[in-house]
Design a protein around this motif. Sequence first.
Motif, PDB file in Angstrom:
ATOM      1  N   LEU A 349     -19.356 -32.040   5.502  1.00  0.00           N
ATOM      2  CA  LEU A 349     -19.008 -30.744   4.924  1.00  0.00           C
ATOM      3  C   LEU A 349     -19.719 -30.496   3.599  1.00  0.00           C
ATOM      4  O   LEU A 349     -19.679 -29.387   3.075  1.00  0.00           O
ATOM      5  CB  LEU A 349     -17.494 -30.648   4.717  1.00  0.00           C
ATOM      6  N   ALA A 350     -20.355 -31.543   3.045  1.00  0.00           N
ATOM      7  CA  ALA A 350     -21.016 -31.402   1.741  1.00  0.00           C
ATOM      8  C   ALA A 350     -22.390 -30.784   1.931  1.00  0.00           C
ATOM      9  O   ALA A 350     -23.338 -31.442   2.364  1.00  0.00           O
ATOM     10  CB  ALA A 350     -21.126 -32.769   1.064  1.00  0.00           C
ATOM     11  N   SER A 351     -22.500 -29.505   1.614  1.00  0.00           N
ATOM     12  CA  SER A 351     -23.754 -28.773   1.763  1.00  0.00           C
ATOM     13  C   SER A 351     -24.566 -28.876   0.472  1.00  0.00           C
ATOM     14  O   SER A 351     -24.234 -29.632  -0.441  1.00  0.00           O
ATOM     15  CB  SER A 351     -23.464 -27.307   2.081  1.00  0.00           C
ATOM     16  N   ARG A 352     -25.602 -28.085   0.387  1.00  0.00           N
ATOM     17  CA  ARG A 352     -26.427 -28.072  -0.825  1.00  0.00           C
ATOM     18  C   ARG A 352     -25.633 -27.615  -2.045  1.00  0.00           C
ATOM     19  O   ARG A 352     -25.961 -27.966  -3.175  1.00  0.00           O
ATOM     20  CB  ARG A 352     -27.654 -27.181  -0.608  1.00  0.00           C
ATOM     21  N   LYS A 353     -24.579 -26.854  -1.828  1.00  0.00           N
ATOM     22  CA  LYS A 353     -23.703 -26.459  -2.940  1.00  0.00           C
ATOM     23  C   LYS A 353     -23.162 -27.678  -3.673  1.00  0.00           C
ATOM     24  O   LYS A 353     -22.945 -27.647  -4.884  1.00  0.00           O
ATOM     25  CB  LYS A 353     -22.510 -25.649  -2.406  1.00  0.00           C
ATOM     26  N   VAL A 354     -22.905 -28.752  -2.923  1.00  0.00           N
ATOM     27  CA  VAL A 354     -22.390 -29.991  -3.505  1.00  0.00           C
ATOM     28  C   VAL A 354     -23.518 -30.802  -4.132  1.00  0.00           C
ATOM     29  O   VAL A 354     -23.368 -31.403  -5.197  1.00  0.00           O
ATOM     30  CB  VAL A 354     -21.661 -30.826  -2.429  1.00  0.00           C
ATOM     31  N   LEU A 355     -24.669 -30.813  -3.495  1.00  0.00           N
ATOM     32  CA  LEU A 355     -25.791 -31.621  -3.955  1.00  0.00           C
ATOM     33  C   LEU A 355     -26.399 -31.115  -5.260  1.00  0.00           C
ATOM     34  O   LEU A 355     -26.733 -31.907  -6.162  1.00  0.00           O
ATOM     35  CB  LEU A 355     -26.862 -31.664  -2.862  1.00  0.00           C
ATOM     36  N   LEU A 356     -26.554 -29.816  -5.391  1.00  0.00           N
ATOM     37  CA  LEU A 356     -27.257 -29.266  -6.560  1.00  0.00           C
ATOM     38  C   LEU A 356     -26.604 -29.628  -7.897  1.00  0.00           C
ATOM     39  O   LEU A 356     -27.308 -30.009  -8.841  1.00  0.00           O
ATOM     40  CB  LEU A 356     -27.395 -27.744  -6.422  1.00  0.00           C
ATOM     41  N   PRO A 357     -25.265 -29.536  -8.035  1.00  0.00           N
ATOM     42  CA  PRO A 357     -24.668 -29.949  -9.318  1.00  0.00           C
ATOM     43  C   PRO A 357     -24.916 -31.414  -9.659  1.00  0.00           C
ATOM     44  O   PRO A 357     -25.064 -31.764 -10.838  1.00  0.00           O
ATOM     45  CB  PRO A 357     -23.173 -29.665  -9.114  1.00  0.00           C
ATOM     46  N   ILE A 358     -24.969 -32.281  -8.640  1.00  0.00           N
ATOM     47  CA  ILE A 358     -25.260 -33.696  -8.891  1.00  0.00           C
ATOM     48  C   ILE A 358     -26.663 -33.836  -9.471  1.00  0.00           C
ATOM     49  O   ILE A 358     -26.885 -34.586 -10.444  1.00  0.00           O
ATOM     50  CB  ILE A 358     -25.129 -34.510  -7.593  1.00  0.00           C
ATOM     51  N   LEU A 359     -27.608 -33.105  -8.906  1.00  0.00           N
ATOM     52  CA  LEU A 359     -28.985 -33.175  -9.383  1.00  0.00           C
ATOM     53  C   LEU A 359     -29.123 -32.567 -10.785  1.00  0.00           C
ATOM     54  O   LEU A 359     -29.892 -33.066 -11.616  1.00  0.00           O
ATOM     55  CB  LEU A 359     -29.917 -32.464  -8.409  1.00  0.00           C
ATOM     56  N   LYS A 360     -28.371 -31.515 -11.050  1.00  0.00           N
ATOM     57  CA  LYS A 360     -28.418 -30.913 -12.385  1.00  0.00           C
ATOM     58  C   LYS A 360     -27.869 -31.868 -13.433  1.00  0.00           C
ATOM     59  O   LYS A 360     -28.411 -31.978 -14.543  1.00  0.00           O
ATOM     60  CB  LYS A 360     -27.649 -29.582 -12.392  1.00  0.00           C
ATOM     61  N   ASP A 361     -26.793 -32.555 -13.078  1.00  0.00           N
ATOM     62  CA  ASP A 361     -26.248 -33.566 -13.992  1.00  0.00           C
ATOM     63  C   ASP A 361     -27.265 -34.686 -14.218  1.00  0.00           C
ATOM     64  O   ASP A 361     -27.424 -35.186 -15.340  1.00  0.00           O
ATOM     65  CB  ASP A 361     -24.945 -34.148 -13.431  1.00  0.00           C
ATOM     66  N   PHE A 362     -27.935 -35.084 -13.148  1.00  0.00           N
ATOM     67  CA  PHE A 362     -28.952 -36.130 -13.253  1.00  0.00           C
ATOM     68  C   PHE A 362     -30.057 -35.719 -14.220  1.00  0.00           C
ATOM     69  O   PHE A 362     -30.434 -36.476 -15.125  1.00  0.00           O
ATOM     70  CB  PHE A 362     -29.537 -36.416 -11.866  1.00  0.00           C
TER      71      PHE A 362
END
Length: 370
Positions: A349-362
């Motif tokens: 269920l984890a789409s790009r909506k979930v992935l992008l904030p992780i990458l921004k934090d990174f």
Amino acid sequence: METFLSSCHDLLKGKGDTSQRFHVILGNEACDLDSMVSALAYAYFLFKTQPSDELFPLPMLNLIQSDLVLRSDSLLLLRQCGLNPNLLLFRDQLDLRHLHCLGLLQLTLVDHNVLPSSDSDLEGAVVEVIDHHLLERDPSPSCPVAVETVGSCVTLVMERIVQKAADILDQQLALLLYGTILLDCVNMAPEAGKVTPKDSQMAALLEARFPDLPQRGALFQSLQNAKFDVSGLSTKQMLLKDIKTVSEGDSSLAVSVIYMTLEEFLQRADLDQDLSSFCQKHGYDALIAMTIAFNNNQQPFRQLAVYSHSAPYREEVSQALEDDRSSLKLCPMRSPYTHVRAYHQGNALASRKVLLPILKDFLGTGAGRS
């Protein structure tokens, strides 16, 4: 709608007038069906409801015209609605930066609430936001923001239409809205984790008011099939079909949604060379391919690959994604390429909506800049 879009083109023909101001309704850089229809519907709503002395609203697709061929689901819905794609407006038809420098631009953002770094110089032109993603915009009295985590941004646009100008809804606009909500909310299936009560409410309203709309399941399946049809596309076209970027300082990451299994994607001829040239051309330090496909029970499953020619950077990005155990639930899988880390994604269920904030934090930690 055709008359409105023709008027938009007529306005562009007069863009040599150095005093002409523009109010552009702009979707996000992936320019998926939700962004396209949100921009079209909201601009049409403004055209029909705002005072005549207000700026003329222009719905703009956030891609160059030649890339529209990659948006097969959008083209299908346009055909079903009887809308000629040649009536649409694209990024390469109007120089937004030049207009902004001249003080002649207003921007309303739909389906995103912050501009990507490549457009950050346009920030001063933003006057309104309607979105369904995580709120990242700082509050400002000069820019009203409507952000709600529904399944489709079109739901929020339609809600405004229903509340303030329900009479502008006709069969054509209804089909645009309906098809988009169905596709974004995976045919309103609760198990897909997308649909909310407001999405269901808007879809039901359209079904009740326009009984001649296509049958829900058939319309969804036709749009879904078109969206996942990547036959004949090159690797570059697959990467461009549904791409978003994240940047901070000198670092830039791209996330492409790929509509096939990761095993199939990794077997493409010359993939390593294609990924390398793609990243070099666009200045990406790394590229994340987020694949989605369906099992025999038609349940979606996701896989993920991290590409970077720099081994240290690839390791840092991969580690950041692995460390976020609650969101993606990644499990390493074999990769045939040295420059690609591959994973099964436990949380489908984890789409790009979930992935992008992780990458921004990174990127926000300054990672990868040593």
